[in-house]
Design a protein around this motif. Structure first.
Motif, PDB file in Angstrom:
ATOM      1  N   GLU A 124      -4.211   6.769   7.019  1.00  0.00           N
ATOM      2  CA  GLU A 124      -5.356   5.974   6.497  1.00  0.00           C
ATOM      3  C   GLU A 124      -5.942   4.855   7.895  1.00  0.00           C
ATOM      4  O   GLU A 124      -5.309   4.547   8.539  1.00  0.00           O
ATOM      5  CB  GLU A 124      -4.767   4.943   5.797  1.00  0.00           C
ATOM      6  CG  GLU A 124      -5.602   3.761   5.289  1.00  0.00           C
ATOM      7  CD  GLU A 124      -6.875   4.149   4.630  1.00  0.00           C
ATOM      8  OE1 GLU A 124      -8.038   3.739   5.205  1.00  0.00           O
ATOM      9  OE2 GLU A 124      -6.873   4.813   3.656  1.00  0.00           O
ATOM     10  N   ARG A 125      -7.088   5.137   8.065  1.00  0.00           N
ATOM     11  CA  ARG A 125      -7.875   4.474   9.312  1.00  0.00           C
ATOM     12  C   ARG A 125      -7.978   2.890   8.927  1.00  0.00           C
ATOM     13  O   ARG A 125      -7.913   2.033  10.100  1.00  0.00           O
ATOM     14  CB  ARG A 125      -9.221   4.967   9.548  1.00  0.00           C
ATOM     15  CG  ARG A 125      -9.159   6.404  10.353  1.00  0.00           C
ATOM     16  CD  ARG A 125     -10.464   6.767  10.977  1.00  0.00           C
ATOM     17  NE  ARG A 125     -10.322   7.996  11.646  1.00  0.00           N
ATOM     18  CZ  ARG A 125     -10.106   7.849  13.172  1.00  0.00           C
ATOM     19  NH1 ARG A 125      -9.826   6.757  13.422  1.00  0.00           N
ATOM     20  NH2 ARG A 125      -9.916   8.795  13.733  1.00  0.00           N
ATOM     21  N   ASN A 126      -8.136   2.460   7.904  1.00  0.00           N
ATOM     22  CA  ASN A 126      -8.300   0.906   7.672  1.00  0.00           C
ATOM     23  C   ASN A 126      -7.166   0.300   7.700  1.00  0.00           C
ATOM     24  O   ASN A 126      -6.121   0.325   7.129  1.00  0.00           O
ATOM     25  CB  ASN A 126      -8.732   0.908   6.130  1.00  0.00           C
ATOM     26  CG  ASN A 126      -9.466  -0.522   5.704  1.00  0.00           C
ATOM     27  OD1 ASN A 126      -8.813  -1.281   6.265  1.00  0.00           O
ATOM     28  ND2 ASN A 126     -10.484  -0.503   4.937  1.00  0.00           N
ATOM     29  N   ALA A 127      -7.142  -0.542   8.772  1.00  0.00           N
ATOM     30  CA  ALA A 127      -5.851  -1.268   9.123  1.00  0.00           C
ATOM     31  C   ALA A 127      -5.485  -2.388   8.019  1.00  0.00           C
ATOM     32  O   ALA A 127      -4.248  -2.704   7.796  1.00  0.00           O
ATOM     33  CB  ALA A 127      -6.096  -1.910  10.492  1.00  0.00           C
ATOM     34  N   ASN A 128      -6.397  -2.761   7.289  1.00  0.00           N
ATOM     35  CA  ASN A 128      -5.944  -3.840   6.401  1.00  0.00           C
ATOM     36  C   ASN A 128      -5.284  -3.221   5.049  1.00  0.00           C
ATOM     37  O   ASN A 128      -4.519  -3.807   4.525  1.00  0.00           O
ATOM     38  CB  ASN A 128      -7.362  -4.295   5.807  1.00  0.00           C
ATOM     39  CG  ASN A 128      -8.186  -5.343   6.771  1.00  0.00           C
ATOM     40  OD1 ASN A 128      -7.624  -5.916   7.530  1.00  0.00           O
ATOM     41  ND2 ASN A 128      -9.300  -5.154   6.667  1.00  0.00           N
ATOM     42  N   ILE A 129      -5.851  -2.001   4.828  1.00  0.00           N
ATOM     43  CA  ILE A 129      -5.034  -1.064   3.704  1.00  0.00           C
ATOM     44  C   ILE A 129      -3.512  -1.065   4.281  1.00  0.00           C
ATOM     45  O   ILE A 129      -2.507  -1.154   3.465  1.00  0.00           O
ATOM     46  CB  ILE A 129      -5.821  -0.125   3.529  1.00  0.00           C
ATOM     47  CG1 ILE A 129      -7.228  -0.352   2.751  1.00  0.00           C
ATOM     48  CG2 ILE A 129      -4.798   0.801   2.423  1.00  0.00           C
ATOM     49  CD1 ILE A 129      -7.782   1.041   2.512  1.00  0.00           C
ATOM     50  N   ARG A 130      -3.444  -0.564   5.561  1.00  0.00           N
ATOM     51  CA  ARG A 130      -2.008  -0.259   6.034  1.00  0.00           C
ATOM     52  C   ARG A 130      -1.291  -1.356   5.914  1.00  0.00           C
ATOM     53  O   ARG A 130       0.056  -1.715   5.630  1.00  0.00           O
ATOM     54  CB  ARG A 130      -2.222   0.222   7.271  1.00  0.00           C
ATOM     55  CG  ARG A 130      -2.871   1.685   7.470  1.00  0.00           C
ATOM     56  CD  ARG A 130      -2.445   2.309   8.892  1.00  0.00           C
ATOM     57  NE  ARG A 130      -2.564   1.409  10.070  1.00  0.00           N
ATOM     58  CZ  ARG A 130      -3.906   1.531  10.705  1.00  0.00           C
ATOM     59  NH1 ARG A 130      -4.825   2.207  10.279  1.00  0.00           N
ATOM     60  NH2 ARG A 130      -4.029   0.740  11.747  1.00  0.00           N
ATOM     61  N   THR A 169      -1.480  -4.260   4.159  1.00  0.00           N
ATOM     62  CA  THR A 169      -1.411  -4.767   2.626  1.00  0.00           C
ATOM     63  C   THR A 169      -0.278  -4.064   2.323  1.00  0.00           C
ATOM     64  O   THR A 169       0.753  -4.481   1.557  1.00  0.00           O
ATOM     65  CB  THR A 169      -2.408  -4.597   1.817  1.00  0.00           C
ATOM     66  OG1 THR A 169      -3.768  -5.456   2.310  1.00  0.00           O
ATOM     67  CG2 THR A 169      -2.347  -5.188   0.424  1.00  0.00           C
ATOM     68  N   LYS A 199      -6.620  12.472   1.956  1.00  0.00           N
ATOM     69  CA  LYS A 199      -7.104  12.724   2.991  1.00  0.00           C
ATOM     70  C   LYS A 199      -7.346  13.959   3.773  1.00  0.00           C
ATOM     71  O   LYS A 199      -6.329  15.080   3.396  1.00  0.00           O
ATOM     72  CB  LYS A 199      -6.210  11.623   4.116  1.00  0.00           C
ATOM     73  CG  LYS A 199      -6.114  10.056   3.506  1.00  0.00           C
ATOM     74  CD  LYS A 199      -7.484   9.393   3.466  1.00  0.00           C
ATOM     75  CE  LYS A 199      -7.210   7.960   2.862  1.00  0.00           C
ATOM     76  NZ  LYS A 199      -8.614   7.432   2.880  1.00  0.00           N
TER      77      LYS A 199
END
Length: 404
Positions: free
Chosen positions: A161-167, A169, A214
């Motif tokens: 997962e590239r989205n740091a906010n998702i990681r 959370t 992914k």
């Protein structure tokens, strides 16, 4: 033909050679002796404190937080390097065996954290919950291994997962569930611990389902994470010996830079005074380490009951701080333009000595304030006077001869 197993063996041997090269300096240095004294003293007072531990002490929270954090901290070491972004991409479909070995290595190399936490909290746990017994505690340790494995697999899947906010959370949710799980488990509440464990399993299963949607691995993220962990290791090693290829990320910290730099006169002779101050603030090494040592030393001074041990800890952490801040002298050694400053070497040495003296005296002041708050007159006098004399003597006899 590319063979993932052979590639792993070669990378692993290089990694062991690189880390062992610096570990011998870390465990043979002055700080290792000082930390041995620190840990021995803490163990002694920990044992004494257990004899009078309050009945309402929140042992379940201490155990839950500690076990939850070590079970959640499960980074995967891939041993990848920057050139791999180009040269390994064509062989991505053949790297399954390589990454399996990375996961196995990462899991086993982190087990020492679980053993350290379990050994440290065991006496407290048996004092608070004697009715649960040794078998129950060993069962908790075994479950810690299972939760750690789950968290490690979740961390691995989330690296797609590239989205740091998702990681972030996802990590926060898993840490919270792990802490709550061990909180209930530590007090023998098996029903709620099972419910929390099932919730954690559902989160991990959901992460698995997302990851398999992914396309493939995010190689640049894998390299970035691995390099960040190696930088952390190099920063620790740099306290004991020179690490020539250490890359230090720079942080702006405008307010702190302005606070420390505003008192520096705008004169040629003060060039290195300004340089050392902003390096101390903006580098990722020095400021954090300095205040962490103050915090740990302050806790020891505050909680240790014996005044002489308090004073010994204050002097010990003065020494540790000065010893580590000495590396400021060589921080810019690979930057050529510093050598062409129209400033003589005596001014450079004078600036370094003066700044280290200010750091040590400020730390002495903070430790003295702790004695003032506790109103320990003997501690106030000896720490203030002894810390000042130690700072001046240490700089003159140890630091000055080594920064030439």
């Amino acid at each position: 033909m590319f063979k993932a197993g052979e590639f792993w063996n070669r990378r692993f041997q290089e990694h062991v050679k690189e880390t062992s090269r610096y570990l011998k300096y870390i465990f043979n240095g002055h700080i290792a002796v000082a930390m041995f004294f620190f840990i021995s003293a803490l163990a002694y007072y920990y044992q004494q404190w257990l004899l009078t531990v309050p009945e309402d002490f929140p042992t379940e929270w201490v155990v839950g937080i500690a076990f939850g954090l070590v079970a959640s901290y499960s980074p995967v070491r891939t041993l990848l390097k920057e050139p791999d972004l180009v040269f390994l991409l064509p062989a991505e479909h053949k790297l399954g065996e390589y990454f399996k070995r990375c996961l196995v290595y990462s899991f086993f190399v982190q087990l020492y954290l679980i053993l350290l936490v379990a050994a440290a909290l065991g006496p407290l746990y048996f004092t608070t919950f004697p009715e649960l017994g040794t078998r129950y505690y060993l069962g908790m340790i075994a479950l810690t291994l299972v939760i750690k494995l789950l968290n490690m697999m979740a961390n691995w899947w989330m690296l797609k997962e590239r989205n740091a906010n998702i990681r972030h959370t996802d990590l926060f949710v898993r840490i919270l569930l792990s802490i709550v799980f061990f909180f209930f488990l530590s007090q023998g509440n098996q029903l709620f611990s099972i419910i929390t464990g099932v919730l954690l399993l559902l989160v991990v299963a959901y992460i698995y389902s997302l990851a398999h949607k992914k396309a493939g691995l995010v190689f640049d993220l894998l390299v970035e994470k691995d390099q960040a962990r190696m930088r952390t290791f190099y920063r620790i090693a740099n306290m004991f010996t020179d690490v020539p290829h250490l890359k230090n990320p720079v942080k702006k910290r405008h307010a702190l830079v302005q606070l420390l730099a505003q008192g520096v006169p705008f004169r040629q002779s003060e060039s290195f005074t300004y340089l050392y101050r902003i390096t101390f603030v903006r580098s990722s090494d020095y400021l954090g380490m300095y205040f962490r040592l103050i915090a740990i030393g302050g806790l020891a001074v505050w909680f240790v009951p014996n005044v002489w041990i308090k004073i010994a800890f204050a002097i010990l952490f003065l020494y540790l701080s000065a010893f580590q801040m000495m590396s400021l002298w060589n921080h810019h050694r690979t930057i050529a333009w510093v050598d062409i400053y129209p400033v003589n070497k005596e001014a450079k040495q004078k600036a370094m000595v003066r700044f280290l003296k200010q750091l040590m005296l400020f730390q002495t002041f903070l430790f003295t304030v702790l004695f003032i708050v506790q109103w320990n007159v003997l501690g106030i006098l000896i720490t203030a006077l002894g810390g000042t004399l130690f700072s001046l003597a240490f700089i003159k006899t140890y630091i000055k001869p080594r920064i030439v």
